[in-house]
Design an enzyme around this catalytic site. Structure first.
Site, PDB file in Angstrom:
ATOM      1  N   ALA A   1      -3.164  -0.155   6.304  1.00  0.00           N
ATOM      2  CA  ALA A   1      -4.517  -0.271   6.857  1.00  0.00           C
ATOM      3  C   ALA A   1      -4.635   0.526   8.155  1.00  0.00           C
ATOM      4  O   ALA A   1      -5.621   1.236   8.376  1.00  0.00           O
ATOM      5  CB  ALA A   1      -4.860  -1.742   7.104  1.00  0.00           C
TER       6      ALA A   1
ATOM      7  N   PRO B   1       9.354   1.554  15.447  1.00  0.00           N
ATOM      8  CA  PRO B   1       9.108   2.877  16.029  1.00  0.00           C
ATOM      9  C   PRO B   1       9.116   4.007  15.008  1.00  0.00           C
ATOM     10  O   PRO B   1       8.408   4.999  15.182  1.00  0.00           O
ATOM     11  CB  PRO B   1      10.248   3.035  17.046  1.00  0.00           C
ATOM     12  CG  PRO B   1      11.169   1.902  16.853  1.00  0.00           C
ATOM     13  CD  PRO B   1      10.540   0.874  15.997  1.00  0.00           C
TER      14      PRO B   1
ATOM     15  N   LYS C   1       0.797  -1.234   0.000  1.00  0.00           N
ATOM     16  CA  LYS C   1       0.000   0.000   0.000  1.00  0.00           C
ATOM     17  C   LYS C   1       0.824   1.277   0.000  1.00  0.00           C
ATOM     18  O   LYS C   1       0.491   2.227  -0.709  1.00  0.00           O
ATOM     19  CB  LYS C   1      -0.940  -0.003   1.183  1.00  0.00           C
ATOM     20  CG  LYS C   1      -2.023  -1.028   1.007  1.00  0.00           C
ATOM     21  CD  LYS C   1      -2.953  -1.005   2.168  1.00  0.00           C
ATOM     22  CE  LYS C   1      -3.999  -2.073   1.947  1.00  0.00           C
ATOM     23  NZ  LYS C   1      -4.857  -2.212   3.089  1.00  0.00           N
TER      24      LYS C   1
HETATM   25  P1  NDP Z   1       1.224  -3.326   5.863  1.00  0.00           P
HETATM   26  O1  NDP Z   1       2.244  -4.252   5.326  1.00  0.00           O
HETATM   27  O2  NDP Z   1       1.134  -1.953   5.334  1.00  0.00           O
HETATM   28  O3  NDP Z   1       1.421  -3.197   7.465  1.00  0.00           O
HETATM   29  C1  NDP Z   1       1.605  -4.348   8.249  1.00  0.00           C
HETATM   30  C2  NDP Z   1       1.526  -3.980   9.719  1.00  0.00           C
HETATM   31  O4  NDP Z   1       1.693  -5.176  10.484  1.00  0.00           O
HETATM   32  C3  NDP Z   1       2.648  -3.041  10.185  1.00  0.00           C
HETATM   33  O5  NDP Z   1       2.203  -2.279  11.252  1.00  0.00           O
HETATM   34  C4  NDP Z   1       3.711  -4.046  10.629  1.00  0.00           C
HETATM   35  O6  NDP Z   1       4.638  -3.530  11.535  1.00  0.00           O
HETATM   36  C5  NDP Z   1       2.849  -5.072  11.306  1.00  0.00           C
HETATM   37  N1  NDP Z   1       3.511  -6.368  11.374  1.00  0.00           N
HETATM   38  C6  NDP Z   1       3.752  -7.215  10.351  1.00  0.00           C
HETATM   39  N2  NDP Z   1       4.391  -8.309  10.790  1.00  0.00           N
HETATM   40  C7  NDP Z   1       4.560  -8.130  12.137  1.00  0.00           C
HETATM   41  C8  NDP Z   1       5.156  -8.907  13.161  1.00  0.00           C
HETATM   42  N3  NDP Z   1       5.731 -10.091  12.902  1.00  0.00           N
HETATM   43  N4  NDP Z   1       5.139  -8.436  14.435  1.00  0.00           N
HETATM   44  C9  NDP Z   1       4.560  -7.241  14.717  1.00  0.00           C
HETATM   45  N5  NDP Z   1       3.984  -6.451  13.773  1.00  0.00           N
HETATM   46  C10 NDP Z   1       3.984  -6.893  12.506  1.00  0.00           C
HETATM   47  O7  NDP Z   1      -0.150  -4.105   5.735  1.00  0.00           O
HETATM   48  P2  NDP Z   1      -1.637  -3.501   5.815  1.00  0.00           P
HETATM   49  O8  NDP Z   1      -1.633  -2.432   6.824  1.00  0.00           O
HETATM   50  O9  NDP Z   1      -2.124  -3.220   4.479  1.00  0.00           O
HETATM   51  O10 NDP Z   1      -2.495  -4.759   6.317  1.00  0.00           O
HETATM   52  C11 NDP Z   1      -2.399  -5.264   7.636  1.00  0.00           C
HETATM   53  C12 NDP Z   1      -3.425  -6.375   7.823  1.00  0.00           C
HETATM   54  O11 NDP Z   1      -4.738  -5.889   7.664  1.00  0.00           O
HETATM   55  C13 NDP Z   1      -3.312  -7.536   6.847  1.00  0.00           C
HETATM   56  O12 NDP Z   1      -3.387  -8.728   7.558  1.00  0.00           O
HETATM   57  C14 NDP Z   1      -4.517  -7.431   5.930  1.00  0.00           C
HETATM   58  O13 NDP Z   1      -4.965  -8.699   5.520  1.00  0.00           O
HETATM   59  C15 NDP Z   1      -5.511  -6.751   6.819  1.00  0.00           C
HETATM   60  N6  NDP Z   1      -6.444  -5.905   6.071  1.00  0.00           N
HETATM   61  C16 NDP Z   1      -7.789  -6.131   6.189  1.00  0.00           C
HETATM   62  C17 NDP Z   1      -8.697  -5.346   5.521  1.00  0.00           C
HETATM   63  C18 NDP Z   1     -10.160  -5.597   5.650  1.00  0.00           C
HETATM   64  O14 NDP Z   1     -10.932  -5.068   4.832  1.00  0.00           O
HETATM   65  N7  NDP Z   1     -10.575  -6.349   6.640  1.00  0.00           N
HETATM   66  C19 NDP Z   1      -8.264  -4.235   4.662  1.00  0.00           C
HETATM   67  C20 NDP Z   1      -6.827  -4.065   4.635  1.00  0.00           C
HETATM   68  C21 NDP Z   1      -5.961  -4.890   5.310  1.00  0.00           C
HETATM   69  P3  NDP Z   1       5.995  -2.829  11.014  1.00  0.00           P
HETATM   70  O15 NDP Z   1       5.617  -1.402  10.701  1.00  0.00           O
HETATM   71  O16 NDP Z   1       6.903  -2.966  12.162  1.00  0.00           O
HETATM   72  O17 NDP Z   1       6.454  -3.568   9.813  1.00  0.00           O
END
Ligand code: NDP
Length: 262
Positions: free
Chosen positions: A136, A159, A71
């Site tokens: 998201a 952070p 995104k």
């Molecule tokens: P992004 O890749 O933009 O962000 C991922 C987020 O998850 C970041 O905050 C990341 O932290 C965190 N994260 C990932 N892996 C870990 C981990 N191992 N430990 C701790 N934190 C972690 O993804 P999106 O924001 O687009 O999507 C996030 C989730 O939301 C997905 O699972 C997606 O399926 C779901 N979603 C659902 C929607 C719906 O309509 N229900 C719509 C959009 C998304 P860091 O910044 O540290 O990497």
């Protein structure tokens, strides 16, 4: 039936196996008699730029839906951004204009609030703990700010992303109380907007025992429909809300956006 006049909508994700939007949108198109098809495309992060560049030349493409992990990167590949995308620095939908230029917008936040409302949950005056700072989470944070929550507390693994999101929120919504971390138990809504919960062996995104006993626990993950976080919350007797409602809340916005002329 797919033919030469069918409009194409691609969904770019990595991986693609958990996607629910293609099935839901294709079913809506069949029901409405719309000649359009949504196709999931597994695109590695390193291939996103060339994938999107190639789509500019596809004349029967209405646009692209963008999800994990693309995104933020996809926002930088658009020619122009809508107001939500500009504020959050991320897109989840991109419209291909007739001249091949790309307009990105972020509709998930709107869908999140609409999905809660459809299940009788208002966000107004709530103290919300939001876990995550990705695409998201950013969209949800801005939609919550617009929907007049009482206070918003952010937390994230990285952070730098956390601080950047807090800063953007403070610039766009100076009246909102935005905090980083603190007592999760002082909140009446807890939202997981991280990817934790997609895999069966993921740890819980938040400390479940620290959540207040009347807080609404929300997960935006759709597959599994009931995540380990929601199961743990239910076991404690807390009200829960699943990710499917957020998708349902934004599908009609996505169709409207993709069929608009820019
Ligand atoms: P992004 O890749 O933009 O962000 C991922 C987020 O998850 C970041 O905050 C990341 O932290 C965190 N994260 C990932 N892996 C870990 C981990 N191992 N430990 C701790 N934190 C972690 O993804 P999106 O924001 O687009 O999507 C996030 C989730 O939301 C997905 O699972 C997606 O399926 C779901 N979603 C659902 C929607 C719906 O309509 N229900 C719509 C959009 C998304 P860091 O910044 O540290 O990497």
């Amino acid at each position: 039936m797919i033919n030469a006049t069918t409009r194409l909508i691609a969904v770019a994700a990595y991986p693609v196996h958990h996607l629910r939007s293609p099935q839901a949108l294709n079913a809506m198109f069949v029901q409405a008699g719309t000649n359009a098809v949504v196709v999931p495309c597994e695109v590695r992060p390193e291939d996103l730029a060339s994938f999107i560049y190639g789509l500019r030349g596809v004349g029967n493409l209405s646009g692209l839906i963008v999800t994990v992990p693309h995104k933020a990167a996809a926002a930088a590949l658009c020619d122009q951004l809508g107001p939500q995308a500009q504020a959050a620095g991320a897109v989840n939908v991109i419209r291909r204009e007739v001249d091949g230029s790309l307009t990105g917008e972020l509709l998930d936040g709107l869908g999140f609030v609409a999905g809660l409302a459809a299940h009788g949950h208002s966000v107004q005056d709530r103290r919300v703990w939001l876990q995550g700072a990705g695409g998201a989470a950013s969209a949800i944070a801005f939609a919550l700010a617009q929907s007049k929550v009482a206070a918003l507390t952010l937390m994230n693994r990285s952070p730098d992303k956390l601080a950047a999101l807090a800063e953007r929120l403070r610039v766009h919504h100076p009246q909102l109380r935005v905090e980083i971390g603190g007592e999760i138990g002082a909140h009446d809504m807890v939202v997981n907007a991280t990817s934790l919960g997609l895999k069966f062996d993921d740890p819980l995104p938040v400390e479940i025992t620290a959540i207040a006993s009347d807080a609404l626990v929300v997960d935006i993950i759709m597959e599994p429909a009931e995540t380990a976080l929601l199961r743990a919350a239910k076991a404690r007797g807390l009200p829960t809300h699943t990710g499917r409602a957020m998708l349902d809340g934004q599908l009609s916005e996505i169709i409207t956006f993709l069929t608009k002329t820019g």
